[in-house]
Design an enzyme around this catalytic site. Structure first.
Site, PDB file in Angstrom:
ATOM      1  N   CYS A   1       0.842  -1.194   0.000  1.00 38.87           N
ATOM      2  CA  CYS A   1       0.000   0.000   0.000  1.00 38.87           C
ATOM      3  C   CYS A   1       0.879   1.247   0.000  1.00 38.87           C
ATOM      4  O   CYS A   1       1.602   1.498   0.958  1.00 38.87           O
ATOM      5  CB  CYS A   1      -0.911  -0.005   1.221  1.00 38.87           C
ATOM      6  SG  CYS A   1      -1.926   1.472   1.342  1.00 38.87           S
ATOM      7  N   LEU A   2       0.784   2.006  -1.065  1.00 45.22           N
ATOM      8  CA  LEU A   2       1.518   3.269  -1.163  1.00 45.22           C
ATOM      9  C   LEU A   2       0.575   4.443  -1.409  1.00 45.22           C
ATOM     10  O   LEU A   2       1.019   5.552  -1.664  1.00 45.22           O
ATOM     11  CB  LEU A   2       2.534   3.195  -2.312  1.00 45.22           C
ATOM     12  CG  LEU A   2       3.638   2.158  -2.178  1.00 45.22           C
ATOM     13  CD1 LEU A   2       4.489   2.114  -3.441  1.00 45.22           C
ATOM     14  CD2 LEU A   2       4.502   2.445  -0.974  1.00 45.22           C
TER      15      LEU A   2
END
Length: 164
Positions: free
Chosen positions: A116-117
């Protein structure tokens, strides 16, 4: 302190100029050369700073990337396979790095082991198109993610060192 280190690392990386993705046949080759130059510079900078932490290679077209990354925690090396594809809308869209062996082990990961960015890195990427590339993805995306997640996963007993 970590933010300052990230700023320094990025300041030493060349910014990319070519706004082309894999569908742009004429522009992709120059963009790919810029990507490789920036990655080589980042690796050289890391080695000079005794901070070597990943290996990355691509297929012949430069559209599929794979390699290994590692994080040292409490003097133990945790190593993972990484992979990602260049999106067809690249460089407007950042690639999604996957660490398949950690799939489902942390909330900061999507299906398929994609890290998750979205909260921190993707808005930064969007503000810096087309100047950011794969070296920036590693420096500002994967590196900080590993620094936060690996110690947490170890502390929770979700991952263990291979020698334990």
């Amino acid at each position: 302190m970590a933010e300052e280190a990230a700023r320094r690392a990025v300041a030493e990386l060349p910014l990319l100029r070519t706004a082309a993705g894999p569908r742009d046949r004429e522009g992709w080759a120059p963009r790919l050369k810029e990507e490789y130059r920036a990655l080589i510079q980042y690796v050289e900078n890391n080695k000079r700073a005794d901070n070597d932490w990943f290996r990355l290679e691509s297929n012949a077209e430069g559209t599929r990337w794979f390699g290994r990354c590692w994080y040292i925690h409490e003097l133990l090396k945790y190593e993972f396979a990484i992979e990602f594809d260049i999106p067809v809308t690249y460089p407007n869209t950042a690639p999604e790095i996957a660490i398949p062996e950690l799939d489902g082990k942390t909330a900061k990961m999507y299906r398929g082991g994609k890290i998750c960015l979205s909260d921190h890195f993707k808005p930064l990427w969007a503000r810096n198109v087309p100047k950011f590339g794969l070296a920036h993805l590693m420096a500002l995306g994967l590196g900080p993610w590993l620094a936060v997640e690996v110690p947490d996963l170890v502390a929770k007993g979700i991952i263990q060192h291979k020698e334990k």
